[in-house]
Design a protein around this motif. Structure first.
Motif, PDB file in Angstrom:
ATOM      1  N   ILE A  87      -2.679  -1.060  -0.940  1.00  0.00           N
ATOM      2  CA  ILE A  87      -3.529  -0.601   0.825  1.00  0.00           C
ATOM      3  C   ILE A  87      -2.388  -1.180   2.140  1.00  0.00           C
ATOM      4  O   ILE A  87      -2.300  -2.988   2.337  1.00  0.00           O
ATOM      5  N   HIS A  88      -1.828  -0.490   3.032  1.00  0.00           N
ATOM      6  CA  HIS A  88      -1.644  -0.165   3.810  1.00  0.00           C
ATOM      7  C   HIS A  88      -2.072   0.552   4.721  1.00  0.00           C
ATOM      8  O   HIS A  88      -2.586   1.575   4.695  1.00  0.00           O
ATOM      9  N   GLN A  89      -1.913   0.171   6.893  1.00  0.00           N
ATOM     10  CA  GLN A  89      -2.952   0.985   7.565  1.00  0.00           C
ATOM     11  C   GLN A  89      -4.285   0.837   7.298  1.00  0.00           C
ATOM     12  O   GLN A  89      -4.766   1.977   7.421  1.00  0.00           O
ATOM     13  N   HIS A  90      -4.964   0.183   6.657  1.00  0.00           N
ATOM     14  CA  HIS A  90      -5.876   0.331   6.659  1.00  0.00           C
ATOM     15  C   HIS A  90      -7.100  -0.911   7.134  1.00  0.00           C
ATOM     16  O   HIS A  90      -6.884  -1.502   8.420  1.00  0.00           O
ATOM     17  N   ILE A  91      -8.325  -0.227   7.612  1.00  0.00           N
ATOM     18  CA  ILE A  91      -9.252  -1.246   8.529  1.00  0.00           C
ATOM     19  C   ILE A  91     -10.086  -2.311   7.728  1.00  0.00           C
ATOM     20  O   ILE A  91     -10.509  -2.279   7.022  1.00  0.00           O
ATOM     21  N   LEU A  92      -9.830  -3.357   8.031  1.00  0.00           N
ATOM     22  CA  LEU A  92     -10.294  -4.664   7.254  1.00  0.00           C
ATOM     23  C   LEU A  92     -11.605  -4.891   8.154  1.00  0.00           C
ATOM     24  O   LEU A  92     -11.634  -5.702   9.699  1.00  0.00           O
ATOM     25  N   ILE A  93     -12.671  -5.437   7.385  1.00  0.00           N
ATOM     26  CA  ILE A  93     -14.079  -5.353   7.650  1.00  0.00           C
ATOM     27  C   ILE A  93     -14.260  -6.620   7.102  1.00  0.00           C
ATOM     28  O   ILE A  93     -14.567  -6.952   5.886  1.00  0.00           O
ATOM     29  N   GLN A  96     -21.547  -2.252   6.029  1.00  0.00           N
ATOM     30  CA  GLN A  96     -21.216  -1.223   5.280  1.00  0.00           C
ATOM     31  C   GLN A  96     -21.440   0.238   5.649  1.00  0.00           C
ATOM     32  O   GLN A  96     -21.487   1.499   5.253  1.00  0.00           O
ATOM     33  N   ALA A  97     -22.114   0.596   6.781  1.00  0.00           N
ATOM     34  CA  ALA A  97     -22.305   1.572   7.902  1.00  0.00           C
ATOM     35  C   ALA A  97     -20.745   2.369   8.518  1.00  0.00           C
ATOM     36  O   ALA A  97     -20.536   3.767   8.105  1.00  0.00           O
ATOM     37  N   ILE A  98     -20.034   1.199   8.581  1.00  0.00           N
ATOM     38  CA  ILE A  98     -19.037   1.752   8.682  1.00  0.00           C
ATOM     39  C   ILE A  98     -17.957   1.763   7.757  1.00  0.00           C
ATOM     40  O   ILE A  98     -17.508   3.561   7.879  1.00  0.00           O
ATOM     41  N   SER A  99     -17.971   1.724   6.698  1.00  0.00           N
ATOM     42  CA  SER A  99     -17.176   1.951   5.616  1.00  0.00           C
ATOM     43  C   SER A  99     -17.750   3.187   4.988  1.00  0.00           C
ATOM     44  O   SER A  99     -16.835   4.302   4.988  1.00  0.00           O
ATOM     45  N   HIS A 100     -18.510   4.099   5.076  1.00  0.00           N
ATOM     46  CA  HIS A 100     -19.201   5.096   4.901  1.00  0.00           C
ATOM     47  C   HIS A 100     -18.768   6.856   6.333  1.00  0.00           C
ATOM     48  O   HIS A 100     -18.673   7.664   5.777  1.00  0.00           O
ATOM     49  N   PHE A 101     -18.396   5.734   7.046  1.00  0.00           N
ATOM     50  CA  PHE A 101     -17.561   7.339   7.860  1.00  0.00           C
ATOM     51  C   PHE A 101     -16.407   6.444   7.819  1.00  0.00           C
ATOM     52  O   PHE A 101     -15.343   7.840   7.244  1.00  0.00           O
ATOM     53  N   LEU A 102     -15.533   5.967   6.719  1.00  0.00           N
ATOM     54  CA  LEU A 102     -14.181   5.845   6.863  1.00  0.00           C
ATOM     55  C   LEU A 102     -14.155   6.410   5.467  1.00  0.00           C
ATOM     56  O   LEU A 102     -12.710   7.278   5.274  1.00  0.00           O
ATOM     57  N   GLN A 103     -15.145   6.393   4.021  1.00  0.00           N
ATOM     58  CA  GLN A 103     -15.154   6.832   3.045  1.00  0.00           C
ATOM     59  C   GLN A 103     -14.627   8.966   3.439  1.00  0.00           C
ATOM     60  O   GLN A 103     -14.199   8.901   2.573  1.00  0.00           O
ATOM     61  N   GLU A 104     -16.087   8.986   4.240  1.00  0.00           N
ATOM     62  CA  GLU A 104     -15.249  10.445   4.666  1.00  0.00           C
ATOM     63  C   GLU A 104     -14.873  10.196   5.357  1.00  0.00           C
ATOM     64  O   GLU A 104     -13.652  12.010   4.514  1.00  0.00           O
ATOM     65  N   LEU A 144     -10.478   7.055   4.419  1.00  0.00           N
ATOM     66  CA  LEU A 144      -9.643   5.982   5.621  1.00  0.00           C
ATOM     67  C   LEU A 144      -9.912   5.091   5.138  1.00  0.00           C
ATOM     68  O   LEU A 144     -10.907   4.440   4.249  1.00  0.00           O
ATOM     69  N   PRO A 145      -8.904   3.859   4.482  1.00  0.00           N
ATOM     70  CA  PRO A 145      -8.746   2.797   3.154  1.00  0.00           C
ATOM     71  C   PRO A 145      -9.214   1.665   4.472  1.00  0.00           C
ATOM     72  O   PRO A 145      -8.981   1.712   5.030  1.00  0.00           O
ATOM     73  N   THR A 198     -12.884   6.153  17.727  1.00  0.00           N
ATOM     74  CA  THR A 198     -11.639   6.488  19.070  1.00  0.00           C
ATOM     75  C   THR A 198     -11.007   5.367  19.062  1.00  0.00           C
ATOM     76  O   THR A 198     -10.357   5.997  19.041  1.00  0.00           O
ATOM     77  N   MET A 199     -11.307   4.566  18.200  1.00  0.00           N
ATOM     78  CA  MET A 199      -9.577   3.267  18.623  1.00  0.00           C
ATOM     79  C   MET A 199      -9.066   3.740  17.056  1.00  0.00           C
ATOM     80  O   MET A 199      -7.558   4.086  17.144  1.00  0.00           O
ATOM     81  N   LEU A 200      -9.001   4.484  16.020  1.00  0.00           N
ATOM     82  CA  LEU A 200      -8.452   5.511  15.133  1.00  0.00           C
ATOM     83  C   LEU A 200      -7.622   6.887  16.023  1.00  0.00           C
ATOM     84  O   LEU A 200      -7.072   7.192  15.647  1.00  0.00           O
ATOM     85  N   GLY A 201      -7.828   7.034  17.003  1.00  0.00           N
ATOM     86  CA  GLY A 201      -7.515   8.318  17.594  1.00  0.00           C
ATOM     87  C   GLY A 201      -8.145   9.405  17.484  1.00  0.00           C
ATOM     88  O   GLY A 201      -7.286  10.997  17.528  1.00  0.00           O
TER      89      GLY A 201
END
Length: 660
Positions: A409-415, A423-431, A434-435, A542-545
């Protein structure tokens, strides 16, 4: 007024506080701390607690609550879905271990009754220590973790049968063994049948009315009363009180109140169970241990080698894979807390000599003390036996388990912190596909997320070695969602010591530490007093562009849909199942379809989960997420992420696993 009992109980509690704090520093289970307290204070050591002090009843109530908790987790649907492991591996292991240990006991000159109690107790492993260690090492979802848990389930069932057997042995003098066993089994079956009727018709209605009062005290007190009344009934029938606790828990385990009951009952269970282990330590004869320490160490080592080899052979026969089989054998090689319960019950019925009891308990304590170390090095030991080369002889650290699972896994978001916000953040990332990788120190959060196939690992986020193992240097971004501002500050400092360039977003409860966190290197600090979950998600995107107008549209869409994407969370130690108004909370729960699960081979639309109010949010198959369409045929190994109330989820899980 005689304060003798109070004084000695106060001494036990005080010394236990110090011992547990010390043992925690050494990462040694609390069980061994309580045992050492009993041994140190006992009449054969310091003599601070004299031989007339009796906490037998309190200790037995602790075992009752332990069995009650196990009964709450006893899911018939899960047992049937894993029946090949539970009854195959678990059944063969208990049967063969009991017979061979009994044979050795008879050769060594133990009495027949003492041999049977010893064989039964030593054949069972420690559910508490093994499950806790596997959770801490993130290995519950591994192949050997599933084999281990399946075997422990059968051992828990066998322990209940042994609890019926021992009182039957006590009546041999008046009747024959077969007659005594038949009478005890008839009483046990009659009691279970009675409790099934009570559990089906009375308990659900009673707890429904109690829940409507919205009184936490009444709810907790009712659960305790149900447990103790069931234990009292079995005592009247000359059966073990622990049997009553297990059956009561099993009846309530079928209701949608089981998670709340288990959470509420845990403090009483842990304290009283601690007294039980102290009472076991008081029974140990230190003089006997010193005189026979070499025999105890030899017997303990022999038990570990015997059980490890036997279970590894059986596991390899049932489910091919040498490394998996060896790690399973090592994990279950010890004796456990049920051996203490069986010995204590046998002593109540005067079936064992004190010397025999001390010997069995000493061997059990030795094997339990070695368990965390054995599980920690089970991987290198398996590599050594399977491959035998030098590089596999290097002991793997705890972080190696994480790094091996996320190395691709590369270029992932570390929560960091996987509560509601994480978990709320991960729900959006899964949509957005994004790893991400998450670390959390709540074992129940981790276990529930792992069941849903999400990359969440147990650990302290302040440990930089864990962060590096989770790919800190490859991460695209870090999001800190820890409740404690001090822990968040320490975590941020550790991150900046390792990586000074990765963007770090920190969530805080208020704005009192914003300036300090920015000075320590936080890229963004988001106070929760603002619209916390949605605001953090907007910063992440936003920070993900992502374009700002797209983010605004999505946030407004979530608001229009009544925050549906944020509804539901994985149940953890700190959550409750109902809102302050008494309405049930929406939960998320992952269900893995085993080979014999009822839903395997059926189309999702044909199962009709929606009729029970359950929503399938996602299906994970071989590491990939699949949209849950009605025509999708379910396969063995699929992980279904369910959403609904606790009652709806339990109904959906039972429907998937056993068809009703």
């Amino acid at each position: 007024m005689d304060f003798g009992f109070f004084n000695q109980l106060l001494i036990i509690f005080t010394v236990s506080v110090v011992a547990i704090a010390f043992f925690h520093r050494l990462h040694i289970p609390d069980t061994l701390a309580y045992l050492m307290v009993g041994l140190a204070l006992g009449p054969t050591a310091t003599g601070i607690i004299d031989g007339t002090f009796d906490i037998t009843l309190l200790a037995e109530i602790g075992v009752v609550f332990l069995l009650f908790s196990l009964g709450l987790e006893f899911s018939l649907a899960n047992v049937l879905a894993m029946r090949r492991i539970v009854f195959g591996l678990g059944g063969l292991q208990v049967l063969i271990s009991t017979l061979l240990i009994a044979f050795c006991g008879l050769i060594l000159g133990f009495s027949p009754v003492g041999t049977l109690v010893m064989a039964a107790g030593l054949s069972l492993s420690s559910t508490a220590i093994v499950s806790k260690e596997l959770t801490r090492r993130n290995e519950l979802r591994s192949r050997h973790g599933q084999l281990t848990i399946g075997t422990l389930i059968f051992q828990d069932i066998a322990a209940v049968l042994f609890l019926i057997l021992i009182p039957a042995l006590a009546g041999i003098g008046e009747t024959s063994l077969s007659t005594s066993l038949m009478i005890s089994m008839a009483k046990g079956i009659g009691f279970v049948a009675f409790m099934v009727l009570v559990g089906r018709w009375l308990l659900p209605r009673m707890f429904h009315e109690i829940a409507r009062t919205k009184s936490e005290e009444l709810f907790v007190l009712s659960a305790i009363v149900v447990c103790l009344v069931a234990a009292w009934l079995t005592h009247l029938l000359d059966l073990s009180m622990a049997l009553g606790g297990f059956v009561a828990g099993m009846m309530l385990g079928e209701s949608h109140y089981r998670h709340q009951i288990e959470t509420d009952i845990r403090p009483f269970r842990d304290i009283l169970l601690g007294l039980f282990f102290v009472s076991v330590g008081l029974m140990l004869d230190l003089d006997l241990f010193i005189a026979n320490w070499h025999m105890i160490l030899l017997a303990g080592t022999g038990l570990i080698l015997f059980k490890a080899c036997l279970i590894a052979l059986l596991a390899h026969f049932i489910q091919r894979g040498q490394k998996t089989a060896i790690k399973t054998g090592i994990s279950l090689a010890q004796s456990g807390e049920f051996c203490f319960a069986l010995v204590a019950l046998a002593n109540q019925h005067e079936l064992l000599l004190s010397s025999t009891s001390s010997f069995i308990l000493s061997v059990t304590i030795f094997s339990m003390a070695a368990t965390p170390l054995l599980i920690r090095f089970s991987g290198p030991l398996a590599d050594l036996f399977v491959h035998g080369n030098r590089q596999n002889r290097e002991p793997r650290k705890e972080t190696d388990v994480i790094s091996q699972q996320v190395e691709d896994i590369h270029q992932h978001i570390l929560i960091l912190g996987y509560g509601r916000v994480g978990q709320a953040i991960s729900h959006f990332l899964q949509e957005d596909q994004l790893p991400f990788i998450a670390i959390d120190d709540d074992p129940i959060h981790v276990q529930e997320a792992n069941r849903a196939g999400e990359p969440v690992f147990y650990g302290d986020c302040r440990r930089t070695d864990l962060l590096v193992a989770a790919g800190l240097n490859r991460a695209r971004m870090v999001v800190i969602c820890i409740d404690s501002s001090r822990a968040a500050m320490e975590t941020l400092k550790g991150i900046r010591q390792v990586n000074s360039y990765v963007p770090v977003l920190v969530r805080t409860r208020d704005d009192s530490h914003m300036d300090t966190l920015k000075q320590e290197g936080a890229t963004q600090v988001v106070p929760e007093v603002l619209e916390s979950s949605l605001l953090i998600v907007s910063h992440v995107l936003t920070m993900l562009g992502h374009p700002e107008h797209s983010i605004a549209q999505r946030i407004q869409s979530v608001r229009r849909e009544h925050y549906d994407i944020l509804h539901g969370f994985f149940f953890g130690q700190s959550e409750v199942l109902h809102t302050a108004e008494g309405d049930p909370c929406k939960l998320r729960h992952g269900v893995t379809l085993e080979e014999k699960a009822w839903a395997v081979g059926k189309a999702l639309g044909d199962i009709n989960l929606q009729a029970g109010g359950v929503e399938v949010k996602r299906i994970t198959r071989e590491g990939s997420n699949i949209d849950p369409t009605d025509g999708l045929v379910l396969n063995s190994g699929d992980v279904l992420l369910l959403k609904g109330t606790s009652k709806q989820i339990e109904h959906g899980e039972a429907l998937l696993l056993r068809g009703k």
